[in-house]
Design a protein around this motif. Sequence first.
Motif, PDB file in Angstrom:
ATOM      1  N   SER A 232     -48.826 -13.018 -14.598  1.00  0.00           N
ATOM      2  CA  SER A 232     -48.421 -12.363 -15.764  1.00  0.00           C
ATOM      3  C   SER A 232     -47.534 -11.111 -15.078  1.00  0.00           C
TER       4      SER A 232
ATOM      5  N   VAL B 142     -48.370 -18.763 -22.245  1.00  0.00           N
ATOM      6  CA  VAL B 142     -47.611 -17.546 -22.572  1.00  0.00           C
ATOM      7  C   VAL B 142     -47.837 -16.939 -23.728  1.00  0.00           C
TER       8      VAL B 142
ATOM      9  N   ILE C 171     -48.821 -14.554 -18.486  1.00  0.00           N
ATOM     10  CA  ILE C 171     -48.346 -16.020 -18.126  1.00  0.00           C
ATOM     11  C   ILE C 171     -49.678 -16.399 -17.172  1.00  0.00           C
TER      12      ILE C 171
END
Length: 348
Positions: A125, A79, A70
């Motif tokens: 992420s 994403v 992310i």
Amino acid sequence: MKKLATLLILSLLVGFTLPAFAGGGTDGKKFNVAEMINHHILDAHEWHLISTTDETTGKEHHYSIPLPIILWTNEGLVVFSSSEFHHSPVVSKGNSHYILDHEHIYLADAQGKKLEGVSQPLDFSITKNVASMLISVVILLLIFFNVKSAYAKRASQAPKGLQSLLEPLILFIRDEIALPNIGHHYYKKYLPYLLTLFFFIWVNNLLGLVPTGANLTGNIAFTMVMASLTLLLTVFSGNKSYWGHIFATPGVPKPLLIIMIPVEVIGIFTKPFALMIRLFANITAGHTIILSLVGLVFIFQNMFLGVPVTLFVLAMNCLELFVALLQAYIFTLLTALFIGQAVAEDHH
């Protein structure tokens, strides 16, 4: 004697099979123990499970669980799955290209060269450590909701199952940590936090000992956040007496306050800093020692060395089980002590 013989046989079997798990070396590459240790104790954008080597080609095959990447970039939210970096070293999304270099994601050109002088993406992420933390939260919720329902169904009855395991720990934290250090007047206010802190750290310490587990509590960022929460809780709980001892220490001549006040202010930050380093260093050191012992087998390329190494690793793992509980206890105890100092009334 029979138990000792069984242990020696198991150690011998493990010693014979250890070379099969050396993540490399059969294709002519020299085994790098530092690389192996860093691979296991550092965070990653995927959850690595196992590596195998093709006996004919010598090619390594890695089996991992991909995790979501992310990113917040100039183009907005991006994403995608970390598995895309396995198919190509350069992942293209929209008008941008991304590369993964030592677990850091950078903007790059189409050939994979890192772009300099540009705003790099912010990485939000779900990494291996974050995934492990979420798993620990789910485990804790399942355990304590189960215990809560058991108490509701078995009211005024003797504890059973998980109740009998957790009740002594909860009572210990209340009676031996919260009450003596915070006092009867305030301990109930901080007990939920102390219980959450203890079990959260303990569960994550144990998850780090599971094969392929994440080294969450051995991550300096994680321990820094936990220590920062203790710092904030202590600072905002401080009463008039607490701040008076820092900025106007009783019994100290006023000229000496020029020295004492900076020392006391620095002490506010050094206490949680010590918490951060203690947990990080102890957990990381234990993992590093175990991996270093295993690495000796592959450095010397001697299967018989696996027998004593296995015995040492077994002993270290038993010690690490104790350290996992001890470090959770110490972190909780010192947090309660710092809070107790902040809320203590002045009796002079």
